[in-house]
Each structure stands twice: as structure tokens, then as C-alpha cells.
Write a protein that holds these residues in place. Sequence first.
Motif, mmCIF file in Angstrom:
data_model
loop_
_atom_site.group_PDB
_atom_site.id
_atom_site.type_symbol
_atom_site.label_atom_id
_atom_site.label_comp_id
_atom_site.label_asym_id
_atom_site.label_seq_id
_atom_site.Cartn_x
_atom_site.Cartn_y
_atom_site.Cartn_z
ATOM 1 N N SER A 8 1.236 49.141 10.602
ATOM 2 C CA SER A 8 1.999 48.132 11.229
ATOM 3 C C SER A 8 3.276 48.503 10.962
ATOM 4 O O SER A 8 4.007 48.481 9.632
ATOM 5 C CB SER A 8 1.631 46.716 10.922
ATOM 6 N N VAL B 25 5.506 38.467 12.637
ATOM 7 C CA VAL B 25 4.356 37.939 13.368
ATOM 8 C C VAL B 25 4.313 36.300 13.314
ATOM 9 O O VAL B 25 4.134 35.827 14.366
ATOM 10 C CB VAL B 25 2.955 38.413 12.422
ATOM 11 N N GLY C 58 1.024 43.423 14.349
ATOM 12 C CA GLY C 58 0.987 43.022 12.909
ATOM 13 C C GLY C 58 -0.215 43.529 12.034
ATOM 14 O O GLY C 58 -0.451 43.241 10.998
ATOM 15 N N ALA D 272 -0.265 40.739 9.935
ATOM 16 C CA ALA D 272 -0.872 39.559 10.841
ATOM 17 C C ALA D 272 -1.800 38.634 9.980
ATOM 18 O O ALA D 272 -2.009 37.819 10.039
ATOM 19 C CB ALA D 272 -1.266 40.143 11.858
#
Lengths: 500, 500
Positions: free
Chosen positions: A31, A38, A67, B110
Motif C-alpha cells: 500500500s 485511510v 490502504g 487500512a
Amino acid sequence: MTPDEFRRYGKQVIDWIADYHEKIESYPVLSQVRPGEVAAGLPDHPPERGEGFDALLADLDRVIMPGITHWQHPGFFAYFPSNVSGPAILGDLLSAGIGIQGMLWATSPACTELETRVLDWLAELLDLPARFRSDGGGRDGGGRDGGGRDGGGAVGGGVIQDSASSACLVAILAALERAGGGAAARAGIARRYTLYVSSQTHSSLEKAARITGIGAANVRVVDVDPVTLAMDPAHLDALLTEDTAAGAVPVLVCATVGTTSTTAIDPVPEIGAVCRDHGVWLHVDAAYAGAAAVCPEFRWINAGMEEYADSYATNPHKWLLTNFDCTALWVADRQPLIGALSILPEYLRNTATTSGEVIDYRDWQISLGRRFRALKLWSVIRWYGAEGLREHIRTGVGLARDLAGWIRDDPDFELFEDPTFGLVCFRPRWEGLPDEEADAATLSLMERLNASGDLYLTHTKARGRVLLRLAVGGPATVDRHVRTAWERVRQEAGQVPVGR
Amino acid sequence: MTPDEFRRYGKQVIDWIADYHEKIESYPVLSQVRPGEVAAGLPDHPPERGEGFDALLADLDRVIMPGITHWQHPGFFAYFPSNVSGPAILGDLLSAGIGIQGMLWATSPACTELETRVLDWLAELLDLPARFRSDGGGRDGGGRDGGGRDGGGAVGGGVIQDSASSACLVAILAALERAGGGAAARAGIARRYTLYVSSQTHSSLEKAARITGIGAANVRVVDVDPVTLAMDPAHLDALLTEDTAAGAVPVLVCATVGTTSTTAIDPVPEIGAVCRDHGVWLHVDAAYAGAAAVCPEFRWINAGMEEYADSYATNPHKWLLTNFDCTALWVADRQPLIGALSILPEYLRNTATTSGEVIDYRDWQISLGRRFRALKLWSVIRWYGAEGLREHIRTGVGLARDLAGWIRDDPDFELFEDPTFGLVCFRPRWEGLPDEEADAATLSLMERLNASGDLYLTHTKARGRVLLRLAVGGPATVDRHVRTAWERVRQEAGQVPVGR
């Protein structure tokens, strides 16, 4: 959500997952978001009114996916693989859908009995000692074995833990129970207990020493062979003798088959003999490499287990196509484990538990509650069969050997060692650079590769030098991905500014 | 499994789950199998060759389902509910499909940032103290808060644990770190540390005392009010004074909001004041009842939290429509937690961790590895909204009150207490029977009801008597199920042979 809505959205999610895996190579592996990015895409407050599921799927793509570091990307070579497979996902989905609690046999007998049986299967697939099976390996003689008490007085068995960290924690608690006759659990730790690891042992052992109140300072670090990085049994013997003489109670030795850093292998037979001499519990941590024993050509990694191991853990969630979390832990004797962890309040009393005929897995783990994780392992073993599992391991090992060959043949690179399993450790030679600058350049190369999004690999330090770790073994990784990774490494190494 | 096969079988599994929930009332609630019966239906050995998925689904129906106790059956009233919902199942399915590891921020940002935000949402929904939120409740002022370090120097935050057992274990480790300056984790437990519970506290506290090396004998049992079963703050104060004078180090007091046995509520404000006087960590265990605070009329259960609580846990997987495992744990100060559990080996070093800008949740839990569990909680909160969650709680509470009314009005039954939440405790009076025989008859009634397959309930002992526990709160349970359950109880009570 009505059943019809569940059918509709459920099928959308199934398609979403299939699409994801089909297009996964279009994502950067690592990522590329910055801290907070995020979170900034998420509302500050929860919704007052419910929303449709489409909105969630839209935000999944918009906010969450950027993310995500794609562990299932065929260019993911970091850490160790964290295998996912279709049958495992569906086994887990069934578990979520059925929604039972497996804390006691009585709270869903199938959850316990399937787990016991599937771990017996896995022990057989890995050719583990018969005493690790719930039936002592004697089921062929016939007879019922639901709770695992039949079959010739077997006392061992397997259990699914969430991770190898929990497996070693639980093994330490059982070992402490055996070593101290339960004194620590009852009265609290009141003397010096010691654990034995090497510098290459997983950090979860030190974490467990802290959690159990044994203390990090009482984790004794046994020397390793400077070349192979394997634990030195003679030094282990010396430490045990010294500690015992000083009044400490040695609790557990952790031998590793396939260390996290470089997949080094501790000499289990020699370590085991020392453990027996000193009456110390031997836990074998084969979190990553243990899965390889599905292949007969890897059964040598089990050497010493039959004679000496008190407990053994391997992670089907790493290299055996079963979604995290799924660590398999076996013990040769379940009694100290249950002694350490069993507490029976009134509201959990029930006829089956009282009868002693059944396993209550809550007594084999830290938590009370537990999911029906055996479904996914059952699904994986049935879908792939022993044959399919072997093929998966062999593919990973074969690709790692190919890569090692290319590295060995390239004068600009140094191969740390021929890979035993799927992990290849190596570094650019950076001819002419002092060690420290060369190590910095290796890290810089890694950062550049990871930032490119083309592949993701991590590093370690061994024999005093920084090495790149490239772990092959993802289910989607095939020849071309490893070739491309190697090309990218060579290419990018040429771009690293060195010799400033 | 190819993507096409995954699509095909995946949709079959979705339909299987929808069908299961549609026909769930056709199953006996409590599995009727005997020990070994499920195992007897499973092959002794794993398959050599892989099989189709249809064979697995067939065996699921044939072998596994008879061994399932149907926690999602609307006639399941045992223990506490273990809520499942469509959005939670699909959130979990997405997590399995994406297949990432959330141990570090860097391994999928995330996973960490969604978890932090969703737990902030849940803290807001439950009206928990602002200091439990990652931003200290100050996000409305704007600004980035990815790692939770912005927003006015907030130091608290939430994390998902697998169970309330792990949550209390982790809280104890953090408290031990604060009380002893990290001495226990480093050097091992070398003095007497004490924990404070009541006879009504969940057994996981004693289990944690054993796991942490504090020792079961150092769990001090504070008196409870004989009627309400709530912890007595004056006795807590006396014990703390006594223990401190004797040289012990008090580590943690566990107050419970909604005990497992009868949903008794400890007086958190008074207990908290005592904790503050003695400088002891206050953990509030609201595993079951905490969810009720989504409704304003239940916010009184948070009394004392703002001023005194160091940590707080509640289980969305019990009564908040989120599949197990999902325990929400919040701490007012994350530092002792991280201090207790952080170990950083070379192979986990990364830029984001070093920067200090991010949360690495591996330092907030026992294990290293972790699943993307925030997806299911996100999915649940978005699908239901605050409104939908409130409605679910109110339905359960309303049905429990109805049942309590019927029991109160029946001269043959004794209601233990008006239910505060969804749990109703009661017993037949068994007029004329001595207490011991009456208690045996109550247990016999329970066995008969459970064996009938019509409903499933469990028992407890309180104020010296055996009581039936009937916990309402399953997502599928509506008025008629509670009515039927009550009818069955009355009917079956008439059949119990008493007064032999």
C-alpha cells in the motif's frame, strides 16, 4: 438483513472476491498510503440510519483498497506467505454463517469432534508422532473415539490456536504446570523459572515470557552455530546445568524448525536429548516450515520429534492454503495443559464435561470462546487432498531454488545459503563499499522496490549483515512472478545511489 | 480452486447459509448426539486425492449438522446470545477474501485505521468517555488522525480482541506494567501482586491470574451485597488497605456491568473512587451488557466510567449483531499496554513503526498476527445504523420484560429479579420440597427442556439456589418464541417427577 438480501449481497461479495483475485496484479503490492490517509476518507461519526450494502462496497473500493497491502498478490514475497484459498474462504464462510460457539463440547459437539479429527488427519499428513494424535495413532484398530479418550489410553491431541504466539504461550503454561506441579498458577510465580531460546527464535517466546510473569530476563539465549544459525545443544546443556545449580527451574526449551529470519533449523534430536536429561519440556516451533512435511522428501525435518517433543506447532495459515487464523498445536500429554487452563464456574457445568468423555477446547487455549475454525481446514484438506498440498509446497520450493540459482550465478549478488524451503536470503555485493554503507544500500534497494509497487519483500540481519528476504509460497505465485521479481531486483540495484 | 469454481461454490454456500437460517427452527436447538457420534461419521484418514466441494456440502448436512447446537435458533436462550447477522457475515467474508495480515500498520494500513475509527464510532455510540477515543473525542476540530496521535495529544484508543478473556488478560498486563514499572515483564514476577474481583466476576479473571503468573491465590474475592450480588466497595477498600499493608502490590480491580450469572451490576462510581484512592487500575467488564448503552435509556450503566475507568470491554459478538470474534477493548492510556506487549525484532522493523505516527496493533494484543475484523463491525454499524442497533437491544429487553411479567404472575414460579437487560433468572417454587430436592428438580427440568430440542437454556446458582437462566437477544427471536418457551417451561415443570 433478510435472507433474500443476504443471498443478493452475498453473491455480490463472492463475485467481488473472485474479481479481486483476478485483477490483483493491477494493484501495487505494498500500500502506498501515508499515515492517516485511510482514516481521512472515513466519516468522523457513525451513521444514525442504516445504509445499503452497495454503499459499503463502494467505500471498500474507494477508501479501503488503497490502504491494503496485498498479501495474496503473486508479487508478495515479504515476511512469510499468508496463504488464502477458495475452499478455506468458503469453510470460514460456513463457520460465520452457522455462528456457533465451540467453547465446550456441549455447545456444539461437531465443532470439537471435527477439530480433533482434522488435527489427527494433519498429524498423519505431516507424519508427526502417533502420540500427538487424539487416539495415539490407534484408530485403525476400530472403536469410537469422540472425545479422544479411547484408542488405547491416548493422552495427546491437537487443537487450533489463532497463532503460533498463542501456541507457544499455551505450551509454556503447560510446561510450567508440569515443572512446578501447578504452584505458579495457584500461588503465583514465586521462584525463578527459565526458558531457553536462541537469538533466532521467534519474538513471541520473549513476549510469552513477559505475559506469563516468567520475565524477559529469564529467557536464556543459547548460542547458535555462527554459520548455520542453529542452536548449540552443548551450550544449552551448559546453561541448563548452570541454572539448575543456581536454583532456577527450567521450564521449556523452544527449538525452531525454520526460523523466521532465515529458516535455520535447530538440531531437534540433540536438543531433545538434552531436554530429556534435564527433564525440561521441549516445544518445537515449525510455524512456517512444518507444512513442508506433507512431502515425504521433507520428513527429515521431523527428526527427534518422536522421541523428545512435548509439543509442536505449525501454521496452516502460512503455507498450507488455509486462511489465517489457523495454527495447529499438538501436545503429547494433554493433562498439564488442561491443568493449567481449566476453570469450571457453575454456569458452564454440564453432563458431558462432568462425564470426562469429551474434550472441552476452552481448556486448551487462553480464551473461553472459540470459532468453528476446523471447517476451513477440513475444507482445504478435502479439496486439495494430500496430493494437492504436496504440489503446493513443491511449487514454492522449486521456485525458491530457481531464484537461488540465478542469484548464485550472478557475480553482483551473494546468496546467503541454498534455500531449504521457500525463503531465499541474499544481498547485492556492493563491491568496494564498506559493510555499513553496503547494508544501507541494501535497505535502500528494498525501499525502492517496495515503493515501486511491483513486489514486496522484507529484510533481516544474519551473520552481521543486512539481507533481503524473498519468501516464495503464495498460492498465485508462478514462475514468471519470481523471474520478474529477480529482474526488478537487479534493475533497481543498478539505480541505488552508492559510494557517495 | 479457480475463480469460476469459487464463484459457483461460493454462491452455493451463500444459498446454503440463507437456507439454513430460513429452516433453522426445524432443528432441535441443542444437539442430540452422544460423544463420538460425529467423529464416527468422519473418515479415519485424510484423502489422498482432492474431492469436489459438493461432497463437503453433503457431509456438512449428513455428519456435521446433527452435531451442531444452533446458537442462531430463535429458541436458543442459553449462556448469552452470540449474535450473527448478514452484514457481519459478509464483512467477515470480505476479510477472508482479501486475506491480509494486520499485525503492523505497514502490513495493511487500512486494517489498522478502519479499526481505530470504527472503535471510535462504537465508543461514541455507547457514549463512552472521550479519553477512550483515539482522538480524545476531538476529531470535530478537524485534522488528520491516522495513527491517533493528533487531535489534542490523545493517548487512549480501542482495539478488537478475540474475546473478553483476552481483553481482561491484556488489561491486567497493562496494569501490571503501570503498577510495577515494567519490573514483572522484565525480571519476572518477584513479589506478591493482587487482583480484585467478586464471586460474580467472570472466570476469565482467575484464568488470567494463572496465565500472568500472579496466581489464583492472589485473586482477592470482594464481598457482594447478598441481595443484588453487586461488589461491596467498602470491603474492596478494606482488602486493598490490608494487602498494601502486608506488602502486596494491588494491580487491578475488575468491576462488572452485567455479570454472567445474573447480570448484576457492580457500583462503578464507588469502586472507582476506591481504586483512585489506592492508585489501582480499574477494568470494567461489560462483555454482555455494555451493548445496551447504544440506547440513551441505558446510558446510566456508564456511570463512573468518565472519572475512573482505565479500561473497558464489551462484546459486539454477544448482543450487537456482530459475529464472534469481536470484543471491543478501550484503554484510557495506551502507553502501559504497549510497554507491556511491544517487542520489535529486526524483521518487523519498518519506517512507519519507527516514525511513531502509527498504531501497530500487535502491541495491543497477545498474538502477533491478526485478522481484518474491523470490516465486519464497520459493515454492521453501517447496515443497521445507530437506530437499528437500538431497536435490536430494545426488542431483547422488551421480550425479557414480558417473560418476567408472566413469571411474576405465576404462583408456581419465582422470579429472581426484574431483568435489567435480556437475561431472566427464575425457578419453579416446587412448593413443599426441601431446597436440595427443589434444586435437583430445577436441574432436571432444564435437562428435560434441553433434551426436547424445543429450546435451550442453562442454569446458575445465586443466593444459594439453582436458577434457570433464559437469555433473550438472538436476532431471530421474536415474541412467539419467548411465549412458546414459557409454555414449554410450565408444561415440562408439571412432568418432572418430584417428591420421590
